[in-house]
Design a protein around this motif. Sequence first.
Motif, PDB file in Angstrom:
ATOM      1  N   GLN A   3       0.836  -1.212   0.000  1.00  0.00           N
ATOM      2  CA  GLN A   3       0.000   0.000   0.000  1.00  0.00           C
ATOM      3  C   GLN A   3       0.863   1.251   0.000  1.00  0.00           C
ATOM      4  O   GLN A   3       1.799   1.343   0.814  1.00  0.00           O
ATOM      5  CB  GLN A   3      -0.861   0.048   1.265  1.00  0.00           C
ATOM      6  N   PHE A   4       0.558   2.170  -0.887  1.00  0.00           N
ATOM      7  CA  PHE A   4       1.189   3.496  -0.880  1.00  0.00           C
ATOM      8  C   PHE A   4       0.116   4.514  -0.514  1.00  0.00           C
ATOM      9  O   PHE A   4      -0.944   4.555  -1.141  1.00  0.00           O
ATOM     10  CB  PHE A   4       1.758   3.837  -2.271  1.00  0.00           C
ATOM     11  N   GLU A   5       0.385   5.298   0.513  1.00  0.00           N
ATOM     12  CA  GLU A   5      -0.571   6.331   0.933  1.00  0.00           C
ATOM     13  C   GLU A   5       0.109   7.680   0.859  1.00  0.00           C
ATOM     14  O   GLU A   5       1.020   7.956   1.654  1.00  0.00           O
ATOM     15  CB  GLU A   5      -1.039   6.065   2.374  1.00  0.00           C
ATOM     16  N   ARG A   6      -0.255   8.479  -0.118  1.00  0.00           N
ATOM     17  CA  ARG A   6       0.258   9.854  -0.298  1.00  0.00           C
ATOM     18  C   ARG A   6       1.794   9.898  -0.213  1.00  0.00           C
ATOM     19  O   ARG A   6       2.366  10.708   0.512  1.00  0.00           O
ATOM     20  CB  ARG A   6      -0.346  10.800   0.748  1.00  0.00           C
ATOM     21  N   ASN A  20       2.999  12.206  -4.361  1.00  0.00           N
ATOM     22  CA  ASN A  20       1.656  11.865  -3.894  1.00  0.00           C
ATOM     23  C   ASN A  20       1.117  10.569  -4.518  1.00  0.00           C
ATOM     24  O   ASN A  20       0.071  10.557  -5.155  1.00  0.00           O
ATOM     25  CB  ASN A  20       0.700  13.036  -4.208  1.00  0.00           C
ATOM     26  N   ASN A  22      -0.575   6.995  -4.582  1.00  0.00           N
ATOM     27  CA  ASN A  22      -1.569   6.210  -3.841  1.00  0.00           C
ATOM     28  C   ASN A  22      -1.951   4.978  -4.658  1.00  0.00           C
ATOM     29  O   ASN A  22      -2.379   5.123  -5.805  1.00  0.00           O
ATOM     30  CB  ASN A  22      -2.856   7.025  -3.630  1.00  0.00           C
ATOM     31  N   THR A  24      -2.987   0.409  -3.998  1.00  0.00           N
ATOM     32  CA  THR A  24      -2.934  -0.812  -3.186  1.00  0.00           C
ATOM     33  C   THR A  24      -2.804  -1.999  -4.123  1.00  0.00           C
ATOM     34  O   THR A  24      -3.522  -2.080  -5.123  1.00  0.00           O
ATOM     35  CB  THR A  24      -4.225  -0.979  -2.355  1.00  0.00           C
ATOM     36  N   GLY A  57       4.251  10.556   3.488  1.00  0.00           N
ATOM     37  CA  GLY A  57       3.323   9.460   3.255  1.00  0.00           C
ATOM     38  C   GLY A  57       3.819   8.152   3.830  1.00  0.00           C
ATOM     39  O   GLY A  57       4.841   8.104   4.520  1.00  0.00           O
TER      40      GLY A  57
END
Length: 219
Positions: A3-6, A20, A22, A24, A57
């Motif tokens: 998962q990459f979040e911001r 930035n 985002n 999954t 992030g």
Amino acid sequence: MIQFERVSKVYSGGKSALQNINFTLLPGEMAFLTGHSGAGKSTLMRLICGLEKANDGKVLLNGIDVSGLSKHEMPFLRRTIGMIFQDHQLLMDHTVYDNVAIPLIILGKSAEEIRRRVSASLDKVGLLNKMKFYPIQLSGGEQQRVGIARAIVNRPSVLLADEPTGNLDDKLSKDILKLFEEFNQAGVTVLMATHNMGLIRRRHHRILHLNQGLLEVRS
Ligand SMILES: Nc1ncnc2c1ncn2[C@@H]1O[C@H](COP(=O)(O)OP(=O)(O)OP(=O)(O)O)[C@@H](O)[C@H]1O
């Protein structure tokens, strides 16, 4: 699961490589990572295995925040990841067998377990009969398959492949892609970076496309 979040990455010197991001990747999913040279593909891969740190992030691997791990916790993370590079990074003065055995030797596995697992890995990539060879005695495609055997010998839940077919012709590239699809069918999460749009056309996997550090999800 990845998962990459911001997530943003700026290299020292000020180069912004990712902005930035985002997405999954679910457990057992397979996706391609595409984009022009310099788009940020290797940076994204390196963030997942903790070789680089995000400036902003969160990068989560199987729910664990990679950027929050200390140096001595990193080896535990890396055990769950198999990493494959374009230039395979084999030790040329070691046999095929020894190259594949290295991750297990580092983990202190018994000689019997090493023998069993190395044989199984080499069997999967079709190189059991070349275990005593040195990399220099193998073709480019075979060398790449040794790198793949080394990446899977520890039975990782996630396989990251950074341009694994970059130096190979069409037929060998297709063989390597097929191998990844077989691992994926066995439950492994696979992310493969590639320039080769011809190779991945008509495959049903998701495409994460980077354009100057920005992510566009295709298909
Ligand atoms: N260690 C570093 N220090 C500074 N800048 C870097 C570093 N590594 C990469 N970059 C820069 O970050 C950007 C993204 O690079 P990256 O290697 O992630 O792209 P890539 O999509 O993998 O490219 P390629 O397909 O050519 O391998 C590029 O502009 C690159 O020059």
